[in-house]
Write a protein that holds these residues in place. Structure first.
Motif, PDB file in Angstrom:
ATOM      1  N   UNK A 114      13.411   0.299  31.987  1.00 49.08           N
ATOM      2  CA  UNK A 114      13.834   1.058  33.154  1.00 49.08           C
ATOM      3  C   UNK A 114      12.751   1.093  34.206  1.00 49.08           C
ATOM      4  N   UNK A 115      12.968   1.924  35.215  1.00 46.35           N
ATOM      5  CA  UNK A 115      12.016   2.005  36.318  1.00 46.35           C
ATOM      6  C   UNK A 115      12.200   3.336  37.040  1.00 46.35           C
ATOM      7  N   UNK A 116      11.185   3.709  37.805  1.00 47.12           N
ATOM      8  CA  UNK A 116      11.255   4.937  38.596  1.00 47.12           C
ATOM      9  C   UNK A 116      12.430   4.840  39.573  1.00 47.12           C
ATOM     10  N   UNK A 117      13.211   5.893  39.662  1.00 48.71           N
ATOM     11  CA  UNK A 117      14.345   5.908  40.573  1.00 48.71           C
ATOM     12  C   UNK A 117      15.624   5.374  39.972  1.00 48.71           C
ATOM     13  N   UNK A 118      15.507   4.497  38.970  1.00 50.65           N
ATOM     14  CA  UNK A 118      16.682   3.913  38.325  1.00 50.65           C
ATOM     15  C   UNK A 118      16.913   4.500  36.939  1.00 50.65           C
ATOM     16  N   UNK A 119      15.833   5.014  36.337  1.00 48.33           N
ATOM     17  CA  UNK A 119      15.943   5.489  34.970  1.00 48.33           C
ATOM     18  C   UNK A 119      16.091   4.331  34.011  1.00 48.33           C
TER      19      UNK A 119
END
Length: 282
Positions: A114-119
């Motif tokens: 995942x990634x920041x903002x996307x989860x």
């Protein structure tokens, strides 16, 4: 060097092995790509065609490579996105086979979750599989900041937090941690950072943040870092990786496309210019 890379692939564009293989080859390494899926394009488009290979099919391909008697020549295994735990088990089995044949071989895992903002954008259970099974088996881990925080159960607000979290991850098995997409409270405006923490020390590099999001960037980053760390120290590998990755993103931004311009930026991959200074962390 000879690298077994077990990842997804796309016909159009760059993601998974379609993002990792060319940079490795351009840097002079022999690559044995094994595909877990083969799609028309990456899934970010919302529509795609193609096939997800059964774990048994992926295992058969790896067994076929093993039957050629070449696993003792394999210097590293690289993996990225794992769509299901069954594929993860096949990859870990391949790592074990390679290491049995060549104890000096290393396993570099990009724990894509995942990634920041996307989860999280992976199936339920994959984050825990990455944390509990993949991390202990790996020699090198290349999480982004979001993934680092999950894998260590910590929050990263400062460079000190970043180093502490990386060392917590190192205590679980891997000796070298490359952290990408770093943006702490101390990161300069309009910038993004990348850090490496290893037995030799810790280093941080800062590059401009360009206004675009690309798929496959993490796959290329992990591959480029692995290519350099096999022959250079971690600090030099970090500097070269940051330079090449920025060169790729810069060329992609200039082209105005959503697909990485790997071929167009191949000189930045093969001959990093050294324009970014790596700072040693205490």
């Amino acid at each position: 060097m000879k690298i077994l890379s077990i990842q997804s692939s796309v016909a159009y564009g760059h993601a998974g092995n379609s993002s990792a293989v060319f940079p490795l080859q351009r840097l002079g390494h022999e690559v044995w790509p094994v595909y877990t899926v083969h799609f028309s394009n990456h899934t970010g488009y919302g529509q795609w065609k193609g096939v997800v290979f059964e774990p048994s099919t992926v295992a058969d391909v790896i067994s076929g490579i093993e039957e050629r008697g070449v696993l003792p020549e394999c210097d590293a295994v690289l993996s990225g996105y794992q769509g299901a735990e069954a594929i993860g088990e096949v990859i870990l089995d391949a790592v074990a086979r390679v290491k049995e044949a060549n104890p000096k071989a290393i396993y570099c895992a990009d724990p894509v979750m995942g990634d920041v903002g996307r989860g999280f954008f992976v199936q339920p259970g994959i984050p825990e599989f990455m944390r509990d099974r993949v991390v202990p088996a790996a020699d090198i881990i290349t999480p982004n900041q979001f993934e680092l925080e999950f894998l260590t159960g910590s929050e990263v607000h400062s460079v000190a937090d970043l180093v502490a979290a990386a060392n917590t991850l190192r205590d679980k098995g891997p000796r070298t941690i490359l952290v990408t997409s770093v943006q702490t409270d101390e990161t300069p405006a309009d910038s993004v950072q990348m850090a490496v923490v290893s037995d030799e020390g810790a280093w941080l590099v800062t590059t401009p943040l360009l206004p675009l999001y690309v798929t496959g960037g993490g796959d290329a980053t992990a591959a480029i870092f692995l290519a350099h760390v096999l022959t250079d120290g971690p600090a030099e590998a970090l500097a070269k990786t940051a330079d090449s990755v920025f060169g790729i993103v810069e060329r992609t931004h200039e082209a105005g496309t959503r697909e990485l311009q790997l071929v167009g930026a191949q000189e930045a991959i093969a001959h990093p210019s050294g324009r970014f200074t790596v700072a040693e962390l205490t």
